[in-house]
Each structure stands twice: as C-alpha cells, then as structure tokens.
Scaffold this motif. Structure first.
Motif, PDB file in Angstrom:
ATOM      1  N   ASN A 143       0.831  -1.195   0.000  1.00 14.02           N
ATOM      2  CA  ASN A 143       0.000   0.000   0.000  1.00 14.02           C
ATOM      3  C   ASN A 143       0.872   1.254   0.000  1.00 14.02           C
ATOM      4  OD1 ASN A 143      -2.576   1.355   0.155  1.00 14.02           O
ATOM      5  ND2 ASN A 143      -2.177   1.739   2.327  1.00 14.02           N
ATOM      6  N   GLY A 144       1.967   1.208  -0.762  1.00 17.14           N
ATOM      7  CA  GLY A 144       2.853   2.361  -0.821  1.00 17.14           C
ATOM      8  C   GLY A 144       3.538   2.652   0.492  1.00 17.14           C
ATOM      9  N   HIS A 145       3.711   1.630   1.333  1.00 13.70           N
ATOM     10  CA  HIS A 145       4.323   1.781   2.654  1.00 13.70           C
ATOM     11  C   HIS A 145       3.527   2.763   3.513  1.00 13.70           C
ATOM     12  CE1 HIS A 145       7.719  -0.633   1.373  1.00 13.70           C
ATOM     13  NE2 HIS A 145       7.749   0.088   0.259  1.00 13.70           N
ATOM     14  N   ARG A 146       2.222   2.635   3.412  1.00 21.37           N
ATOM     15  CA  ARG A 146       1.301   3.396   4.253  1.00 21.37           C
ATOM     16  C   ARG A 146       0.353   2.437   4.950  1.00 21.37           C
ATOM     17  NH1 ARG A 146       2.300   6.806  -0.058  1.00 21.37           N
ATOM     18  NH2 ARG A 146       2.561   9.025   0.482  1.00 21.37           N
ATOM     19  N   LEU A 147      -0.083   2.815   6.137  1.00 20.31           N
ATOM     20  CA  LEU A 147      -1.018   1.984   6.884  1.00 20.31           C
ATOM     21  C   LEU A 147      -2.402   2.089   6.272  1.00 20.31           C
ATOM     22  CD1 LEU A 147       0.126   2.905  10.513  1.00 20.31           C
ATOM     23  CD2 LEU A 147       0.510   0.728   9.337  1.00 20.31           C
ATOM     24  N   LYS A 148      -2.992   0.975   5.955  1.00 18.59           N
ATOM     25  CA  LYS A 148      -4.343   0.981   5.404  1.00 18.59           C
ATOM     26  C   LYS A 148      -5.333   1.447   6.473  1.00 18.59           C
ATOM     27  CE  LYS A 148      -3.509  -2.704   2.050  1.00 18.59           C
ATOM     28  NZ  LYS A 148      -3.915  -4.047   1.559  1.00 18.59           N
ATOM     29  N   GLY A 149      -6.074   2.493   6.155  1.00 13.02           N
ATOM     30  CA  GLY A 149      -7.010   3.040   7.127  1.00 13.02           C
ATOM     31  C   GLY A 149      -6.395   4.037   8.078  1.00 13.02           C
ATOM     32  N   GLY A 150      -5.081   4.269   7.956  1.00 11.93           N
ATOM     33  CA  GLY A 150      -4.432   5.242   8.808  1.00 11.93           C
ATOM     34  C   GLY A 150      -4.004   4.672  10.152  1.00 11.93           C
ATOM     35  N   TRP A 151      -3.361   5.545  10.955  1.00 13.74           N
ATOM     36  CA  TRP A 151      -2.820   5.099  12.223  1.00 13.74           C
ATOM     37  C   TRP A 151      -3.917   4.685  13.191  1.00 13.74           C
ATOM     38  CZ3 TRP A 151      -3.031   6.284  17.410  1.00 13.74           C
ATOM     39  CH2 TRP A 151      -2.051   5.675  18.208  1.00 13.74           C
ATOM     40  N   ARG A 152      -5.057   5.376  13.174  1.00 15.75           N
ATOM     41  CA  ARG A 152      -6.131   5.031  14.116  1.00 15.75           C
ATOM     42  C   ARG A 152      -6.624   3.616  13.893  1.00 15.75           C
ATOM     43  NH1 ARG A 152     -10.038  10.427  14.595  1.00 15.75           N
ATOM     44  NH2 ARG A 152      -8.440  11.804  15.502  1.00 15.75           N
ATOM     45  N   THR A 153      -6.808   3.249  12.631  1.00 15.22           N
ATOM     46  CA  THR A 153      -7.238   1.881  12.337  1.00 15.22           C
ATOM     47  C   THR A 153      -6.174   0.884  12.777  1.00 15.22           C
ATOM     48  OG1 THR A 153      -8.568   2.617  10.458  1.00 15.22           O
ATOM     49  CG2 THR A 153      -7.926   0.294  10.499  1.00 15.22           C
ATOM     50  N   PHE A 154      -4.920   1.208  12.511  1.00 16.38           N
ATOM     51  CA  PHE A 154      -3.828   0.329  12.929  1.00 16.38           C
ATOM     52  C   PHE A 154      -3.809   0.171  14.451  1.00 16.38           C
ATOM     53  CE2 PHE A 154       0.553   0.231  14.581  1.00 16.38           C
ATOM     54  CZ  PHE A 154       0.962  -1.011  14.101  1.00 16.38           C
ATOM     55  N   ALA A 155      -3.923   1.305  15.184  1.00 16.16           N
ATOM     56  CA  ALA A 155      -3.887   1.250  16.644  1.00 16.16           C
ATOM     57  C   ALA A 155      -5.063   0.457  17.193  1.00 16.16           C
ATOM     58  CB  ALA A 155      -3.896   2.671  17.214  1.00 16.16           C
ATOM     59  N   ARG A 156      -6.239   0.647  16.598  1.00 12.32           N
ATOM     60  CA  ARG A 156      -7.421  -0.080  17.079  1.00 12.32           C
ATOM     61  C   ARG A 156      -7.243  -1.572  16.865  1.00 12.32           C
ATOM     62  NH1 ARG A 156     -11.670  -2.141  14.617  1.00 12.32           N
ATOM     63  NH2 ARG A 156     -11.154  -1.138  12.630  1.00 12.32           N
ATOM     64  N   ARG A 157      -6.733  -1.964  15.714  1.00 18.25           N
ATOM     65  CA  ARG A 157      -6.551  -3.385  15.433  1.00 18.25           C
ATOM     66  C   ARG A 157      -5.459  -3.998  16.312  1.00 18.25           C
ATOM     67  NH1 ARG A 157      -7.065  -3.890   8.809  1.00 18.25           N
ATOM     68  NH2 ARG A 157      -9.303  -3.401   8.712  1.00 18.25           N
ATOM     69  N   ARG A 158      -4.388  -3.238  16.570  1.00 19.32           N
ATOM     70  CA  ARG A 158      -3.350  -3.744  17.460  1.00 19.32           C
ATOM     71  C   ARG A 158      -3.904  -3.944  18.869  1.00 19.32           C
ATOM     72  NH1 ARG A 158      -0.039  -6.647  16.546  1.00 19.32           N
ATOM     73  NH2 ARG A 158      -1.656  -7.235  15.099  1.00 19.32           N
ATOM     74  N   ALA A 159      -4.652  -2.960  19.346  1.00 14.88           N
ATOM     75  CA  ALA A 159      -5.237  -3.076  20.688  1.00 14.88           C
ATOM     76  C   ALA A 159      -6.210  -4.254  20.753  1.00 14.88           C
ATOM     77  CB  ALA A 159      -5.947  -1.770  21.056  1.00 14.88           C
ATOM     78  N   TRP A 160      -7.020  -4.408  19.719  1.00 14.54           N
ATOM     79  CA  TRP A 160      -7.986  -5.503  19.685  1.00 14.54           C
ATOM     80  C   TRP A 160      -7.279  -6.850  19.655  1.00 14.54           C
ATOM     81  CZ3 TRP A 160     -12.991  -6.116  20.510  1.00 14.54           C
ATOM     82  CH2 TRP A 160     -13.625  -7.269  20.025  1.00 14.54           C
ATOM     83  N   ARG A 161      -6.155  -6.894  19.011  1.00 13.62           N
ATOM     84  CA  ARG A 161      -5.401  -8.147  18.898  1.00 13.62           C
ATOM     85  C   ARG A 161      -4.679  -8.513  20.193  1.00 13.62           C
ATOM     86  NH1 ARG A 161      -3.174 -11.875  19.576  1.00 13.62           N
ATOM     87  NH2 ARG A 161      -1.703 -13.098  18.347  1.00 13.62           N
ATOM     88  N   ILE A 162      -4.145  -7.512  20.901  1.00 12.26           N
ATOM     89  CA  ILE A 162      -3.246  -7.774  22.017  1.00 12.26           C
ATOM     90  C   ILE A 162      -3.913  -7.657  23.383  1.00 12.26           C
ATOM     91  CG2 ILE A 162      -1.191  -6.891  23.212  1.00 12.26           C
ATOM     92  CD1 ILE A 162      -0.150  -6.059  20.456  1.00 12.26           C
ATOM     93  N   LEU A 163      -4.725  -6.643  23.589  1.00 10.18           N
ATOM     94  CA  LEU A 163      -5.197  -6.331  24.931  1.00 10.18           C
ATOM     95  C   LEU A 163      -6.117  -7.389  25.552  1.00 10.18           C
ATOM     96  CD1 LEU A 163      -5.739  -2.468  24.753  1.00 10.18           C
ATOM     97  CD2 LEU A 163      -3.805  -3.761  25.690  1.00 10.18           C
ATOM     98  N   PRO A 164      -7.093  -7.954  24.833  1.00 13.37           N
ATOM     99  CA  PRO A 164      -7.954  -8.945  25.511  1.00 13.37           C
ATOM    100  C   PRO A 164      -7.196 -10.116  26.128  1.00 13.37           C
ATOM    101  CG  PRO A 164      -8.988  -8.208  23.481  1.00 13.37           C
ATOM    102  CD  PRO A 164      -7.598  -7.633  23.479  1.00 13.37           C
ATOM    103  N   PRO A 165      -6.303 -10.813  25.391  1.00 14.14           N
ATOM    104  CA  PRO A 165      -5.559 -11.880  26.062  1.00 14.14           C
ATOM    105  C   PRO A 165      -4.594 -11.364  27.117  1.00 14.14           C
ATOM    106  CG  PRO A 165      -4.798 -11.601  23.794  1.00 14.14           C
ATOM    107  CD  PRO A 165      -6.025 -10.789  23.937  1.00 14.14           C
ATOM    108  N   TYR A 166      -4.009 -10.200  26.872  1.00 10.45           N
ATOM    109  CA  TYR A 166      -3.070  -9.636  27.856  1.00 10.45           C
ATOM    110  C   TYR A 166      -3.794  -9.298  29.153  1.00 10.45           C
ATOM    111  CZ  TYR A 166      -0.309  -5.989  30.160  1.00 10.45           C
ATOM    112  OH  TYR A 166       0.346  -5.231  31.086  1.00 10.45           O
TER     113      TYR A 166
END
Length: 451
Positions: A143-166
């Motif tokens: 994607n041209g070395h850009r985050l798809k959906g921007g940083w907010r989408t990236f941060a939300r997906r990272r939090a969703w991926r990591i925080l519940p099990p953590y």
C-alpha cells in the motif's frame, strides 16, 4: 520467586522489588520473570508472492515452482515459516525460565556448562521484535508503505489483537502471584501492580510484578506509536536509510545520556534498542529478493549462519556476565543477524531450513506462542515452588521441571488461546465475537479473518 540481580545496559523490564539501587548502566530486575516473546506471537501475516532466485541483478525472478513431490504452498504458505520461528522462540523462553529457576545466580552460569546456552533467553525477545517489524511491514508494503485506514485503524486493530488476552492473563496473574507463588508481597501491592500493568506503564513506573514477562508488551506499545514514523522515513529516505537512521538515533541517545544517570536509567527502561531491532525487521521485509553485489547474489542464509557462529564463539570468549551487562549493544547486533536471516529465508523459498520452520508442528506451536508467553511463568512457578523444589536439585531438578512444565504449558496455553486469543483473531468487534461463538455453538463454519 527468588529475586536475582541482572545487570543490563538497557533495563527493559522494571526495577527489582528487592533492596538495592540500580546503577547507571545496571538495572536490577527479577530475572525469572524477564523474557518474552513479543506481542506478535500469534500474529497472522498477509500472504505475499513467493519468488525464485533472481536470474540476474535487478530482476524479481520467476515465481517459484513447487519442488518435485511437494504440494504447492497453501494459504499463508509464503510466510508460514514465521510461525515456526515464533514457536521455537517461545519454547526457548520456557526452557530459559526452567533453567533460571533451577540454577539461580544470573548472569553467572551456576549449572553445567552444556546447559549454559539457556542463559540467553532474553535474546528471544530480540527475535520476536524483529519478527514483529517484519510481519507488520508486509501489509503496508503493498500500500505504498502506508497503513491501510491510517494510524487510528492500525492502533485499534493492534489493541484488539493484544489487549484482551493480555488483560485476561493479568487478571489471572495477580491472584496467583499473591496467594500461590507469593511473588507479590500482598493485596495492596497486587492492586497497585494490576493498575500499573493494566495501563501499560510497567516500564516507567516502579512496581512489583505479577508476571514479569509483561514488560515487552509495554515496550511494543510504544514501538507501535512510532511505527508510522518509520514508514514515513521509509517513503522519504528508502528502506536502508530508514533502518540506519533509527539505529544511529537510538544508539546515539544511549551514548549521549550515559553521562546523565537519571535520564540514562529512564531511557534504558524503555528498551530503545528494541525500536532499532523493529526497524531492522521492517528493512528485512522490504523485499523477498537477496541483494546483489558485484554481479553476484549475496548468500544471506550462509552469511547469517556465519554471523550466528561468530556470536556463539564471541559469547563463549567474553563470558555471560559481560554479555548480559552489555545487552543494549548485543541486542542490536542480534537484531542485525536476525534481520539478515529473515531476508535470507524470504529469498530462499525452497531452502530446507524454511521447510522445517514451515512444518505443521512448528507452525501450530507458533499459532499460540503469544499465549505461551503470557502464562507459562505462572505454571512454571507453581510447579516449582509447590512440587519440584523439594524433590531434587541440579540437573535432576531441571529434567523434572522441564518434563512437567513443557506439556502442561502447551496444554494450558492452547486452551487459553482458544478461549481468549483466537476469537479476537477472527472478529473485529464484540458483536463479531458473540456472533462467532453463537455460530460455532450451532455447528456453522466460521470463516477465518486475518488480524
């Protein structure tokens, strides 16, 4: 858990709850709790094309044909070896903690010389951080070395991926640390530790640790914050310059702050060298081709093998205490070696090593490696303090604790993964999670979703 002192140039965890201040270049940490696989442990990566060797410099080469007698790669086949690396690194951490609890005295090796290699479990962190940078850089590369959906989408997906099990592991860890392993001094200290770790402040706020392996989660969170900046440097300067600038800034600040003890200690607690290792992972993921020098393809896997051999020899000559006391610089070095190996594996789709790493047992292990990391210390300490400690000592104790811990960790971690991690790999919201459980309970197939 017995409190040990570990002199790190970069105190990546948190100060030791025991007495004694840390010096400028030495942080006192609770060693058996300090190591981890990074938060990318069960991360799914996007599928990328698989390339054969380039036939001449500057070409992408033809798509690799399956070797005779082998089936074509399936979904995620081009990156399945990453899961194998995760699985091996996670189990190395488990073995490291088994060794550490039997032979106290870190960073000295108080056990037989032939198990001394288990002392370096911290370096598995470096492998996971490089792997994290590699994995997360694959999608932006398309994607041209850009985050798809921007940083907010990236941060939300990272939090969703990591925080519940953590957070689930944190809820389990606090009562276990207070009433089972007694690694937290009391209820009040446990409550304080819970809120500090819940807020991801454990690398900045001094507190007792209900689960010392959580330090790397906080480290990776601040790396995620800087990930868009690394991508910006990648777009403006190119991949090599991005990595070089990051490494120079991180190391330059280390040297500059070494004369100011207060700032040096705080800087070290952030484990800034891990940002450099992450950037090296991003660089390794920039292409699936080996570079060419003077018209010849660089044999990256062979080069990585030589570098690993040199590191092993150097560690043996220098000694574990000096290596550990200089982990900041050692981490950067190991990050370079790991990045070279990853680029070599990506450029050699038919290599035997890549085939071994992509084998079903290792990829299955890598699938729930994050869960192994989150809870293995709780299982290990419980078995040690309430069973094995009074049965044997030395190598006999190590053999017993490994025989009990490894299968128990695998079974319990897999159950933890199925309950608290897998649902968040397939869903994007709580409504999706409820829907997945409802459909799974009704026997309807649930399509997988890439995290």
């Amino acid at each position: 858990m017995t409190t040990h002192r570990e002199g790190f140039e970069s105190p990546a965890a948190v100060p030791d709850p025991g007495p004694g201040p840390a010096s400028v270049d030495q942080a006192t940490v609770w060693v058996p709790r300090r190591a981890l696989p990074g938060s990318e442990a069960a991360e799914r990566t996007v599928t990328i094309p698989r390339f054969a060797r380039a036939t001449r410099p500057g070409t992408d080469g033809d798509r690799a044909r399956p070797a005779a007698g082998k089936a074509p790669e399936k979904l995620h086949g081009a990156t399945a070896w990453l899961d194998g690396v995760r699985g091996l690194a996670a189990m190395f951490v488990v073995l490291h903690h088994c060794w550490l609890i039997v032979f106290p005295g870190f960073p000295r090796n108080n056990g037989p010389w032939y198990v001394g290699w288990l002392l370096y479990g911290h370096l598995a962190v470096v492998v996971f951080i490089v792997l994290s940078g590699y994995s997360l850089a694959l999608a932006p590369a398309g994607n041209g070395h850009r985050l798809k959906g921007g940083w907010r989408t990236f941060a939300r997906r990272r939090a969703w991926r990591i925080l519940p099990p953590y957070w689930t592991a944190l809820v389990i860890s606090v009562p276990v640390a207070i009433w089972v392993t007694h690694s937290v001094s009391g209820t009040g200290a446990g409550i304080r530790a819970f809120f500090v770790h819940f807020s991801m402040l454990q690398i900045m706020v001094d507190t007792e640790r209900p689960n010392g392996t959580f330090w790397s989660i906080a480290v990776e969170v601040w790396i995620y914050v800087l990930f868009p900046l690394l991508l910006l440097l990648r777009r403006r300067l190119g991949p090599v310059a991005m990595a070089v600038v990051t490494v120079l800034v991180v190391c330059g600040l280390k040297v500059a702050l070494s004369h100011t003890p207060m700032f040096a200690t705080r800087y070290g607690q952030l484990s800034p060298q891990m940002l450099a290792c992450f950037a090296l992972g991003v660089l390794a993921a920039d292409s699936s081709r080996a570079p060419w020098i003077a018209g010849r393809r660089v044999p990256l896997l062979g080069l990585a093998g030589l570098l690993v051999a040199a590191c092993v020899a150097g560690f043996a000559v220098i000694g574990s205490e000096d290596i550990v006391n200089n982990y900041f610089w050692v981490d950067v070095l190991v990050g370079v070696v790991t990045a070279v190996a990853f680029r070599g594996l990506a450029a050699a789709p038919t290599s035997r090593l890549r085939g071994v790493l992509a084998a079903r047992p290792l990829t299955t292990l890598g699938m729930f490696a994050f869960s192994i990391y989150l809870i293995h210390v709780l299982i290990l300490e419980t078995l040690w303090f309430h069973l094995v400690q009074d049965l044997a000592s030395g190598m006999a104790a190590l053999a017993i604790i490994m025989a009990l811990t490894i299968p128990t960790v695998l079974v319990v971690s897999y159950g933890f993964f199925k309950l608290f991690e897998a649902p968040f790999l397939r869903a994007r919201s709580w409504a999706d999670v409820r829907g997945l459980r409802s459909r799974a309970g009704g026997g309807q197939p649930v399509p997988p979703r890439v995290a």
